[in-house]
Write a protein that holds these residues in place. Structure first.
Motif, PDB file in Angstrom:
ATOM      1  N   ASP A 210       0.827  -1.209   0.000  1.00  0.00           N
ATOM      2  CA  ASP A 210       0.000   0.000   0.000  1.00  0.00           C
ATOM      3  C   ASP A 210       0.861   1.259   0.000  1.00  0.00           C
ATOM      4  N   PHE A 211       2.013   1.178  -0.677  1.00  0.00           N
ATOM      5  CA  PHE A 211       2.913   2.327  -0.775  1.00  0.00           C
ATOM      6  C   PHE A 211       2.233   3.450  -1.558  1.00  0.00           C
ATOM      7  N   ARG A 212       2.341   4.690  -1.042  1.00  0.00           N
ATOM      8  CA  ARG A 212       1.684   5.837  -1.677  1.00  0.00           C
ATOM      9  C   ARG A 212       2.687   6.940  -2.012  1.00  0.00           C
ATOM     10  N   ILE A 213       2.535   7.463  -3.219  1.00  0.00           N
ATOM     11  CA  ILE A 213       3.294   8.666  -3.594  1.00  0.00           C
ATOM     12  C   ILE A 213       2.369   9.856  -3.378  1.00  0.00           C
ATOM     13  N   MET A 214       2.742  10.736  -2.491  1.00  0.00           N
ATOM     14  CA  MET A 214       1.964  11.954  -2.243  1.00  0.00           C
ATOM     15  C   MET A 214       2.506  13.003  -3.220  1.00  0.00           C
ATOM     16  N   TRP A 215       1.830  13.107  -4.356  1.00  0.00           N
ATOM     17  CA  TRP A 215       2.292  13.904  -5.523  1.00  0.00           C
ATOM     18  C   TRP A 215       1.633  15.274  -5.406  1.00  0.00           C
ATOM     19  N   ASP A 216       2.304  16.166  -4.706  1.00  0.00           N
ATOM     20  CA  ASP A 216       1.712  17.470  -4.379  1.00  0.00           C
ATOM     21  C   ASP A 216       2.116  18.483  -5.449  1.00  0.00           C
ATOM     22  N   ASN A 217       1.228  18.625  -6.441  1.00  0.00           N
ATOM     23  CA  ASN A 217       1.588  19.493  -7.572  1.00  0.00           C
ATOM     24  C   ASN A 217       1.090  20.927  -7.342  1.00  0.00           C
ATOM     25  N   ALA A 218       1.514  21.478  -6.223  1.00  0.00           N
ATOM     26  CA  ALA A 218       1.054  22.806  -5.800  1.00  0.00           C
ATOM     27  C   ALA A 218       1.427  23.907  -6.798  1.00  0.00           C
ATOM     28  N   TYR A 219       2.502  23.686  -7.575  1.00  0.00           N
ATOM     29  CA  TYR A 219       2.995  24.746  -8.477  1.00  0.00           C
ATOM     30  C   TYR A 219       2.925  24.334  -9.951  1.00  0.00           C
ATOM     31  N   ALA A 220       1.928  23.499 -10.257  1.00  0.00           N
ATOM     32  CA  ALA A 220       1.795  22.918 -11.602  1.00  0.00           C
ATOM     33  C   ALA A 220       1.802  23.956 -12.716  1.00  0.00           C
ATOM     34  N   VAL A 221       1.163  25.092 -12.490  1.00  0.00           N
ATOM     35  CA  VAL A 221       1.029  26.100 -13.562  1.00  0.00           C
ATOM     36  C   VAL A 221       1.746  27.407 -13.184  1.00  0.00           C
ATOM     37  N   HIS A 222       2.626  27.315 -12.217  1.00  0.00           N
ATOM     38  CA  HIS A 222       3.270  28.514 -11.676  1.00  0.00           C
ATOM     39  C   HIS A 222       4.633  28.725 -12.317  1.00  0.00           C
ATOM     40  N   HIS A 223       4.603  28.988 -13.639  1.00  0.00           N
ATOM     41  CA  HIS A 223       5.854  29.136 -14.382  1.00  0.00           C
ATOM     42  C   HIS A 223       6.419  30.551 -14.189  1.00  0.00           C
ATOM     43  N   LEU A 224       7.742  30.635 -14.199  1.00  0.00           N
ATOM     44  CA  LEU A 224       8.379  31.958 -14.085  1.00  0.00           C
ATOM     45  C   LEU A 224       9.027  32.381 -15.400  1.00  0.00           C
ATOM     46  N   THR A 225       8.986  31.492 -16.376  1.00  0.00           N
ATOM     47  CA  THR A 225       9.527  31.825 -17.703  1.00  0.00           C
ATOM     48  C   THR A 225       8.458  31.474 -18.738  1.00  0.00           C
TER      49      THR A 225
END
Ligand code: PMP
Length: 423
Positions: A210-225
């Motif tokens: 039951d291994f889990r990857i906590m994939w926290d994509n908090a900055y998915a669209v937060h591009h600086l370029t």
């Protein structure tokens, strides 16, 4: 000049010069705060239209009266937007109240008290539970683990993801039930998990079923370029490797609209989402759909999200450039620190020479520049090399930011000179 090439007298001279600057800094009686990655008031103003939405029409396209109870999954129109961003089918995305951190919290608590869909028993009934924590990482992830007695195992985070040799070693232990990852624009490193590493994380065999990857994509669209880095499709990769329930995927509009009144999202396999909703149904009758409708009407679609993020970028990118420019001009060539130049996210990660970070943060604090405590980006607040400092450039205005980073650079030079003379 690198410190290693300077004579004692030259370092002494530099210390005198930088200490004089430091005294000036103290005399300026600054009150600057670079502690947390908060959007600036100017950024929050971009979304003020939310305050007059949803207006008199409070039903969504499906005819749901958003003022009433129910609708545990959240509004479909909003889920559709983020399903695309999160690369998850819309039926497998839910949206909640105001914080993705709360969804992560609930995922952990449900796993501890009830077990996941693949758990032989609730995690809390196991002798020990451990999580792999790439470092430097997000302090609130680590605080959650600490709160619930989940032992943390640090592994190095490289530019393209975690040190996979260390990860592969740790997952041989059945007590290792999960790991934290911020895939696109890590907090604070700005690192981006490559497709290749994501594929390895998806495919690796783990002793825990039951291994889990906590994939926290908090900055998915937060591009600086201009470059819109695409996050690896962890759900697809895990499903293709026979581990469909491994990833739990999170996103949030906290740094798109209002940080305190945004909308969080969670995605995953159909089984994981059904599992989460089953437990969530005991905690709430339904989320704040009025705020969800406000967001749907304001953002409209994925293009609407990107258009808003372009406006954030116009405010944020010059601040990040300024930080990097000042660090380069004050510290470049001295060999006492390195720093990131992120392509997105909310932080610049500064690594001083070993053993300096606490001293630098203390010097800065005494000069009125509040930094996140040294070590905060490490489990238990323990940076074994005492070198990492997280810089959050978003909140202050440009003039304040310049003062703060220049002051911080002075503190690094003072601390480095002190250290060199003490050796
Ligand atoms: N995850 C990461 C990596 C973050 O940096 C932050 C905010 N600083 C959050 C989650 C918090 O998101 P939310 O406001 O949705 O709880």
């Amino acid at each position: 000049m690198p410190f290693s090439t300077l004579s004692r007298d030259q370092i002494q001279e530099l210390l005198v010069e930088q200490s004089a600057k430091y005294v000036e800094l103290q005399e300026a009686q600054l009150k600057l705060d670079l502690t947390r990655g908060k959007p600036s008031p100017e950024q929050l103003d971009l979304s003020n239209e939310l305050l007059s939405l949803p207006g008199g029409d409070f039903k969504d396209a499906a005819g749901t009266d958003t003022r009433n109870y129910g609708g545990l999954t959240g509004l479909t129109g909003l889920r559709e937007i983020f399903a695309e961003i999160m690369q998850v089918p819309v039926d497998q995305v839910i949206c909640g109240d105001n914080a993705s951190l709360a969804l992560m919290h609930d995922t952990l608590v449900f796993s501890l008290l009830q077990g996941t869909v693949d758990s032989p028993k609730p995690w809390a009934k196991e002798d020990a539970i451990k999580f792999i924590c790439p470092v430097p990482g997000y302090d609130r992830h680590f605080a959650l683990c600490e709160e619930y007695g989940i032992e943390m195992l640090p592994v190095a985070l490289n530019d393209d993801g975690p040190d996979m040799e260390a990860v592969r070693e740790f997952v041989n232990d059945p007590a290792v039930k999960g790991m934290w990852l911020v895939p696109t624009y890590g907090n604070p490193s700005g690192s981006v998990i490559s497709e290749a590493i994501a594929a390895e994380l998806a495919a690796m065999e783990t002793a825990a079923p039951d291994f889990r990857i906590m994939w926290d994509n908090a900055y998915a669209v937060h591009h600086l370029t201009e470059q819109q880095t695409k996050t690896a499709d962890i759900l697809g990769l895990c499903a293709a490797s026979g581990h469909p329930n491994r990833p739990m995927i999170y996103a949030s509009t906290s740094k798109i609209t209002f940080a305190g009144s945004g909308i969080p999202f969670m995605g995953g396999s159909a089984d994981n989402i059904a599992w989460f909703l089953k437990h969530l149904a005991k905690r709430t009758i339904g989320p704040d759909k009025v705020n969800q409708l406000r967001h749907l009407r304001y953002l409209q679609d994925v293009d609407g999200v990107h258009a808003l993020m372009d406006k954030h970028r116009a405010i944020l990118a010059p601040k990040f450039s300024k930080v990097v420019e000042i660090l380069e001009s004050r510290l470049g060539g001295h060999d006492v620190a390195t720093w990131t130049d992120p392509k997105g996210g909310y932080f610049v990660s500064l690594d001083t020479s070993d053993g300096l970070a606490s001293r630098v943060v203390k010097l800065a604090k005494d000069a009125g520049i509040a930094m996140t405590p040294a070590g905060a980006a490490f489990p238990y607040g323990d940076d074994p090399r005492d070198r990492n400092i997280r810089i959050a450039p978003s909140f202050p205005g440009m003039a304040e930011l310049e003062q703060a980073i220049d002051g911080l650079a002075t503190c690094v030079l003072v601390a480095a000179a002190e250290q060199a003379l003490a050796n």
